[in-house]
Design a protein around this motif. Structure first.
Motif, PDB file in Angstrom:
ATOM      1  N   ALA A 187       0.827  -1.208   0.000  1.00 23.91           N
ATOM      2  CA  ALA A 187       0.000   0.000   0.000  1.00 23.91           C
ATOM      3  C   ALA A 187       0.859   1.254   0.000  1.00 23.91           C
ATOM      4  O   ALA A 187       1.873   1.326   0.694  1.00 23.91           O
ATOM      5  CB  ALA A 187      -0.912  -0.004   1.214  1.00 23.91           C
ATOM      6  N   THR A 188       0.457   2.227  -0.790  1.00 28.66           N
ATOM      7  CA  THR A 188       1.134   3.528  -0.811  1.00 28.66           C
ATOM      8  C   THR A 188       0.279   4.614  -0.171  1.00 28.66           C
ATOM      9  O   THR A 188       0.745   5.726  -0.004  1.00 28.66           O
ATOM     10  CB  THR A 188       1.446   3.940  -2.262  1.00 28.66           C
ATOM     11  OG1 THR A 188       0.212   4.103  -2.980  1.00 28.66           O
ATOM     12  CG2 THR A 188       2.316   2.898  -2.952  1.00 28.66           C
ATOM     13  N   ARG A 189      -0.987   4.280   0.165  1.00 27.23           N
ATOM     14  CA  ARG A 189      -1.957   5.213   0.747  1.00 27.23           C
ATOM     15  C   ARG A 189      -2.143   6.436  -0.153  1.00 27.23           C
ATOM     16  O   ARG A 189      -2.303   7.562   0.307  1.00 27.23           O
ATOM     17  CB  ARG A 189      -1.541   5.623   2.161  1.00 27.23           C
ATOM     18  CG  ARG A 189      -1.618   4.451   3.141  1.00 27.23           C
ATOM     19  CD  ARG A 189      -1.229   4.869   4.550  1.00 27.23           C
ATOM     20  NE  ARG A 189      -2.180   5.800   5.147  1.00 27.23           N
ATOM     21  CZ  ARG A 189      -3.301   5.446   5.790  1.00 27.23           C
ATOM     22  NH1 ARG A 189      -3.641   4.169   5.875  1.00 27.23           N
ATOM     23  NH2 ARG A 189      -4.084   6.355   6.338  1.00 27.23           N
ATOM     24  N   THR A 190      -2.134   6.167  -1.449  1.00 25.51           N
ATOM     25  CA  THR A 190      -2.396   7.208  -2.434  1.00 25.51           C
ATOM     26  C   THR A 190      -3.903   7.365  -2.627  1.00 25.51           C
ATOM     27  O   THR A 190      -4.608   6.376  -2.834  1.00 25.51           O
ATOM     28  CB  THR A 190      -1.755   6.861  -3.790  1.00 25.51           C
ATOM     29  OG1 THR A 190      -0.336   6.762  -3.620  1.00 25.51           O
ATOM     30  CG2 THR A 190      -2.068   7.912  -4.835  1.00 25.51           C
ATOM     31  N   ILE A 191      -4.383   8.585  -2.562  1.00 26.16           N
ATOM     32  CA  ILE A 191      -5.797   8.868  -2.821  1.00 26.16           C
ATOM     33  C   ILE A 191      -5.927   9.366  -4.252  1.00 26.16           C
ATOM     34  O   ILE A 191      -5.376  10.397  -4.612  1.00 26.16           O
ATOM     35  CB  ILE A 191      -6.338   9.917  -1.838  1.00 26.16           C
ATOM     36  CG1 ILE A 191      -6.312   9.365  -0.410  1.00 26.16           C
ATOM     37  CG2 ILE A 191      -7.760  10.329  -2.224  1.00 26.16           C
ATOM     38  CD1 ILE A 191      -6.771  10.359   0.639  1.00 26.16           C
ATOM     39  N   GLU A 192      -6.631   8.599  -5.087  1.00 33.66           N
ATOM     40  CA  GLU A 192      -6.812   9.002  -6.478  1.00 33.66           C
ATOM     41  C   GLU A 192      -7.910  10.050  -6.618  1.00 33.66           C
ATOM     42  O   GLU A 192      -7.786  10.983  -7.412  1.00 33.66           O
ATOM     43  CB  GLU A 192      -7.142   7.774  -7.331  1.00 33.66           C
ATOM     44  CG  GLU A 192      -5.985   6.798  -7.459  1.00 33.66           C
ATOM     45  CD  GLU A 192      -6.306   5.652  -8.382  1.00 33.66           C
ATOM     46  OE1 GLU A 192      -5.372   5.155  -9.057  1.00 33.66           O
ATOM     47  OE2 GLU A 192      -7.482   5.230  -8.436  1.00 33.66           O
ATOM     48  N   SER A 193      -8.980   9.902  -5.860  1.00 35.54           N
ATOM     49  CA  SER A 193     -10.058  10.886  -5.933  1.00 35.54           C
ATOM     50  C   SER A 193     -10.947  10.809  -4.701  1.00 35.54           C
ATOM     51  O   SER A 193     -11.005   9.786  -4.017  1.00 35.54           O
ATOM     52  CB  SER A 193     -10.914  10.676  -7.194  1.00 35.54           C
ATOM     53  OG  SER A 193     -11.581   9.424  -7.137  1.00 35.54           O
ATOM     54  N   LEU A 194     -11.616  11.917  -4.440  1.00 36.21           N
ATOM     55  CA  LEU A 194     -12.635  11.997  -3.398  1.00 36.21           C
ATOM     56  C   LEU A 194     -13.974  12.246  -4.080  1.00 36.21           C
ATOM     57  O   LEU A 194     -14.066  13.095  -4.973  1.00 36.21           O
ATOM     58  CB  LEU A 194     -12.341  13.142  -2.432  1.00 36.21           C
ATOM     59  CG  LEU A 194     -11.143  12.984  -1.499  1.00 36.21           C
ATOM     60  CD1 LEU A 194     -10.857  14.308  -0.804  1.00 36.21           C
ATOM     61  CD2 LEU A 194     -11.404  11.900  -0.470  1.00 36.21           C
ATOM     62  N   VAL A 195     -14.982  11.519  -3.669  1.00 39.86           N
ATOM     63  CA  VAL A 195     -16.296  11.645  -4.295  1.00 39.86           C
ATOM     64  C   VAL A 195     -17.363  11.825  -3.224  1.00 39.86           C
ATOM     65  O   VAL A 195     -17.411  11.069  -2.252  1.00 39.86           O
ATOM     66  CB  VAL A 195     -16.638  10.402  -5.149  1.00 39.86           C
ATOM     67  CG1 VAL A 195     -17.978  10.600  -5.854  1.00 39.86           C
ATOM     68  CG2 VAL A 195     -15.538  10.096  -6.147  1.00 39.86           C
ATOM     69  N   LEU A 196     -18.201  12.829  -3.398  1.00 40.35           N
ATOM     70  CA  LEU A 196     -19.374  13.015  -2.550  1.00 40.35           C
ATOM     71  C   LEU A 196     -20.563  12.451  -3.300  1.00 40.35           C
ATOM     72  O   LEU A 196     -20.897  12.919  -4.393  1.00 40.35           O
ATOM     73  CB  LEU A 196     -19.598  14.494  -2.248  1.00 40.35           C
ATOM     74  CG  LEU A 196     -20.911  14.846  -1.538  1.00 40.35           C
ATOM     75  CD1 LEU A 196     -20.978  14.211  -0.153  1.00 40.35           C
ATOM     76  CD2 LEU A 196     -21.097  16.348  -1.448  1.00 40.35           C
ATOM     77  N   LEU A 197     -21.205  11.436  -2.731  1.00 35.53           N
ATOM     78  CA  LEU A 197     -22.397  10.849  -3.337  1.00 35.53           C
ATOM     79  C   LEU A 197     -23.617  11.307  -2.551  1.00 35.53           C
ATOM     80  O   LEU A 197     -23.712  11.051  -1.344  1.00 35.53           O
ATOM     81  CB  LEU A 197     -22.315   9.325  -3.334  1.00 35.53           C
ATOM     82  CG  LEU A 197     -21.228   8.715  -4.218  1.00 35.53           C
ATOM     83  CD1 LEU A 197     -20.044   8.286  -3.369  1.00 35.53           C
ATOM     84  CD2 LEU A 197     -21.782   7.518  -4.982  1.00 35.53           C
ATOM     85  N   LEU A 198     -24.520  11.987  -3.217  1.00 38.01           N
ATOM     86  CA  LEU A 198     -25.748  12.456  -2.597  1.00 38.01           C
ATOM     87  C   LEU A 198     -26.874  11.465  -2.870  1.00 38.01           C
ATOM     88  O   LEU A 198     -27.131  11.107  -4.018  1.00 38.01           O
ATOM     89  CB  LEU A 198     -26.143  13.835  -3.145  1.00 38.01           C
ATOM     90  CG  LEU A 198     -25.144  14.975  -2.968  1.00 38.01           C
ATOM     91  CD1 LEU A 198     -25.752  16.265  -3.509  1.00 38.01           C
ATOM     92  CD2 LEU A 198     -24.746  15.127  -1.512  1.00 38.01           C
TER      93      LEU A 198
END
Length: 212
Positions: free
Chosen positions: A108-119
């Protein structure tokens, strides 16, 4: 063009929430915190999703979240779309950790590719129309089940719409809930509230409320 740039999560205990997010996810300024005592109960109608490169990263973030005090809603497992799990932060926010890759390729590199808010909304088509009228551009759409908007910022939070009951099922919680959503959406222009009561603002959020 309007788009979602960041979100503010409203929490009961600002210090405790700041410690949790620093330990669990180490998020940047796209997700901020502020104290709130607005009444809320049950499902708040949204989830936050962190997409990562591979299963090892999902496991790493889930482990750190649980160690920091999160509650497991769904254990990590493979599915048709990839690999992921769901936790609920101590402040009540539901977090999905996911990757489209089913097979690992290293540590694991703990890389965040994207953050998404789902409504979670009652009527996806109506909400999609509302948001296009506010200047957001639809990127993907699947009838009345799902809609995703494009962003003009590479480091912004992505926005997507899902049927409320469907999103609750994905999150592993009951769909019933009342009171405040406990989330504020920040965009490029104007203040408004969508058909499901989610509020948007361009007002700045004080720096001390940003997790580090």
């Amino acid at each position: 063009m309007n788009s979602l740039t960041s979100v503010t999560l409203e929490v009961d205990d600002l210090d405790a929430a700041s410690r949790f997010y620093a330990a669990a996810f180490s998020l940047g300024p796209q997700v901020r915190l502020r104290a709130s005592t607005a009444p809320t109960s049950g499902f708040r109608g949204f989830t936050m999703s962190i997409t990562v490169p591979q299963p090892a990263d999902v496991d790493s973030f889930l482990d750190s979240a649980l160690q920091a005090g999160a509650t497991q809603l769904k254990p990590a497992e493979k599915s048709l779309w990839g690999y992921g799990g769901v936790v609920q932060a101590p402040d009540g926010t539901v977090w999905q950790l996911a990757t489209s890759t089913k097979k690992g390729s290293g540590a694991a590199t703990r890389t965040i590719e994207s953050l998404v808010l789902l409504l979670g909304v009652e009527d996806v088509k109506a909400s999609k129309q509302f948001y296009t009228e506010q200047g957001l551009k639809v990127g993907k759409s699947f009838g009345g089940k799902y809609a995703e908007f494009t962003s003009q910022d590479t480091d912004a939070v992505s926005l997507a719409l899902y049927k409320r009951r469907g999103l609750a099922k994905v999150a592993g919680v009951d769909a019933e809930g009342s009171g405040a959503h406990r989330v504020i959406l920040h965009g490029h222009s104007g203040e408004f509230t969508d058909p499901d009561g989610f509020a948007w603002t361009t007002s700045p959020v004080p720096a001390p409320e940003t997790p580090s």
